[in-house]
Scaffold this motif. Structure first.
Motif, short mmCIF file in Angstrom:
data_model
loop_
_atom_site.label_atom_id
_atom_site.label_comp_id
_atom_site.label_asym_id
_atom_site.label_seq_id
_atom_site.Cartn_x
_atom_site.Cartn_y
_atom_site.Cartn_z
N GLU A 134 28.85 -33.16 45.24
CA GLU A 134 30.02 -33.09 46.13
C GLU A 134 30.99 -32.02 45.65
OE1 GLU A 134 30.59 -34.36 49.14
OE2 GLU A 134 28.52 -35.04 48.92
N LEU A 135 31.16 -31.87 44.36
CA LEU A 135 32.05 -30.84 43.83
C LEU A 135 31.52 -29.44 44.13
CD1 LEU A 135 33.09 -32.46 40.44
CD2 LEU A 135 34.50 -32.16 42.50
N PHE A 136 30.23 -29.30 44.26
CA PHE A 136 29.63 -28.02 44.61
C PHE A 136 30.26 -27.48 45.89
CE2 PHE A 136 26.25 -25.68 46.89
CZ PHE A 136 26.06 -24.63 46.00
N PHE A 137 30.41 -28.33 46.89
CA PHE A 137 30.98 -27.91 48.16
C PHE A 137 32.47 -27.60 48.04
CE2 PHE A 137 27.16 -30.27 49.48
CZ PHE A 137 26.50 -29.21 50.08
N THR A 138 33.14 -28.33 47.18
CA THR A 138 34.55 -28.03 46.91
C THR A 138 34.68 -26.63 46.33
OG1 THR A 138 35.03 -30.37 46.52
CG2 THR A 138 36.60 -28.77 45.62
N ILE A 139 33.79 -26.30 45.40
CA ILE A 139 33.82 -24.97 44.78
C ILE A 139 33.48 -23.89 45.81
CG2 ILE A 139 32.66 -23.51 43.08
CD1 ILE A 139 32.50 -26.09 41.32
N LEU A 140 32.51 -24.15 46.69
CA LEU A 140 32.20 -23.18 47.74
C LEU A 140 33.43 -22.90 48.61
CD1 LEU A 140 28.63 -24.14 49.05
CD2 LEU A 140 29.26 -22.37 47.39
N ASN A 141 34.17 -23.94 48.93
CA ASN A 141 35.38 -23.78 49.73
C ASN A 141 36.43 -22.94 49.02
OD1 ASN A 141 35.10 -25.05 52.29
ND2 ASN A 141 35.09 -27.02 51.26
N ILE A 142 36.54 -23.12 47.72
CA ILE A 142 37.55 -22.39 46.94
C ILE A 142 37.14 -20.93 46.76
CG2 ILE A 142 38.64 -22.18 44.67
CD1 ILE A 142 38.43 -25.29 44.51
N LEU A 143 35.91 -20.69 46.31
CA LEU A 143 35.48 -19.34 45.96
C LEU A 143 35.02 -18.51 47.16
CD1 LEU A 143 33.50 -20.06 42.67
CD2 LEU A 143 35.86 -19.25 42.92
N GLU A 144 34.45 -19.17 48.16
CA GLU A 144 33.89 -18.50 49.34
C GLU A 144 33.00 -17.30 48.97
OE1 GLU A 144 37.20 -17.50 51.85
OE2 GLU A 144 37.53 -19.60 52.37
N PRO A 145 31.96 -17.54 48.14
CA PRO A 145 31.08 -16.43 47.76
C PRO A 145 30.22 -16.00 48.94
CG PRO A 145 30.15 -18.49 47.02
CD PRO A 145 31.49 -18.82 47.60
N GLN A 146 29.67 -14.81 48.86
CA GLN A 146 28.72 -14.36 49.87
C GLN A 146 27.35 -14.96 49.60
OE1 GLN A 146 28.66 -10.11 49.54
NE2 GLN A 146 30.25 -9.86 51.06
N ILE A 147 27.04 -15.14 48.34
CA ILE A 147 25.71 -15.59 47.95
C ILE A 147 25.81 -16.46 46.70
CG2 ILE A 147 25.25 -13.52 46.58
CD1 ILE A 147 22.34 -13.70 47.54
N VAL A 148 24.94 -17.44 46.61
CA VAL A 148 24.81 -18.28 45.42
C VAL A 148 23.37 -18.18 44.96
CG1 VAL A 148 24.89 -20.63 44.50
CG2 VAL A 148 26.62 -19.88 46.16
N ILE A 149 23.17 -17.76 43.73
CA ILE A 149 21.82 -17.67 43.18
C ILE A 149 21.59 -18.90 42.32
CG2 ILE A 149 20.28 -16.36 41.67
CD1 ILE A 149 21.88 -13.85 42.52
N VAL A 150 20.57 -19.66 42.68
CA VAL A 150 20.24 -20.89 41.97
C VAL A 150 19.03 -20.61 41.09
CG1 VAL A 150 19.63 -23.33 42.21
CG2 VAL A 150 21.08 -22.22 43.93
N TRP A 151 19.26 -20.53 39.80
CA TRP A 151 18.18 -20.28 38.84
C TRP A 151 17.60 -21.62 38.40
CZ3 TRP A 151 20.48 -16.38 34.78
CH2 TRP A 151 20.49 -15.11 35.33
N GLY A 152 16.31 -21.66 38.19
CA GLY A 152 15.71 -22.89 37.69
C GLY A 152 14.25 -22.98 38.06
N THR A 153 13.83 -24.19 38.30
CA THR A 153 12.45 -24.48 38.70
C THR A 153 12.51 -25.41 39.90
OG1 THR A 153 12.29 -26.45 37.32
CG2 THR A 153 11.67 -24.36 36.29
N SER A 154 11.36 -25.67 40.50
CA SER A 154 11.35 -26.51 41.69
C SER A 154 11.95 -27.89 41.41
CB SER A 154 9.93 -26.63 42.25
OG SER A 154 9.07 -27.14 41.26
#
Length: 90
Positions: free
Chosen positions: A7-27
């Motif tokens: 849920e905090l992820f969406f709060t951060i998206l609202n604050i930062l308004e990035p163009q892109i989010v790169i999610v590093w990791g594995t499946s």
């Protein structure tokens, strides 16, 4: 704390308004991402319907393979296909 973090992820998206989010990791790790209605862009890339201007791309962490050029190519291809300049410029 995973649910709270989602849920905090969406709060951060609202604050930062990035163009892109790169999610590093594995499946397995990608499954930790919040689930909301989304629209696929292509294989491992999408945007959440509530955030259509923010593109999400999933890539393996660069440490999975010693060929960092391969990771750079994945990112470059994604940016070009989605009309981002590479590197991203404001």
């Amino acid at each position: 704390y995973l649910e709270e973090s989602r849920e905090l992820f969406f709060t951060i998206l609202n604050i930062l308004e990035p163009q892109i989010v790169i999610v590093w990791g594995t499946s397995n790790m990608w499954e930790w991402m919040p689930t909301k209605p989304n629209t696929p862009i292509h294989d491992k890339a999408y945007y959440y319907d509530d955030f259509p201007k923010i593109k999400i791309i999933h890539i393996k962490h660069p440490s999975w393979n010693k060929d960092l050029c391969k990771t750079a190519k994945i990112l470059k291809d994604f940016f070009e296909k989605n009309m981002f300049s590479y590197p991203i410029k404001n």
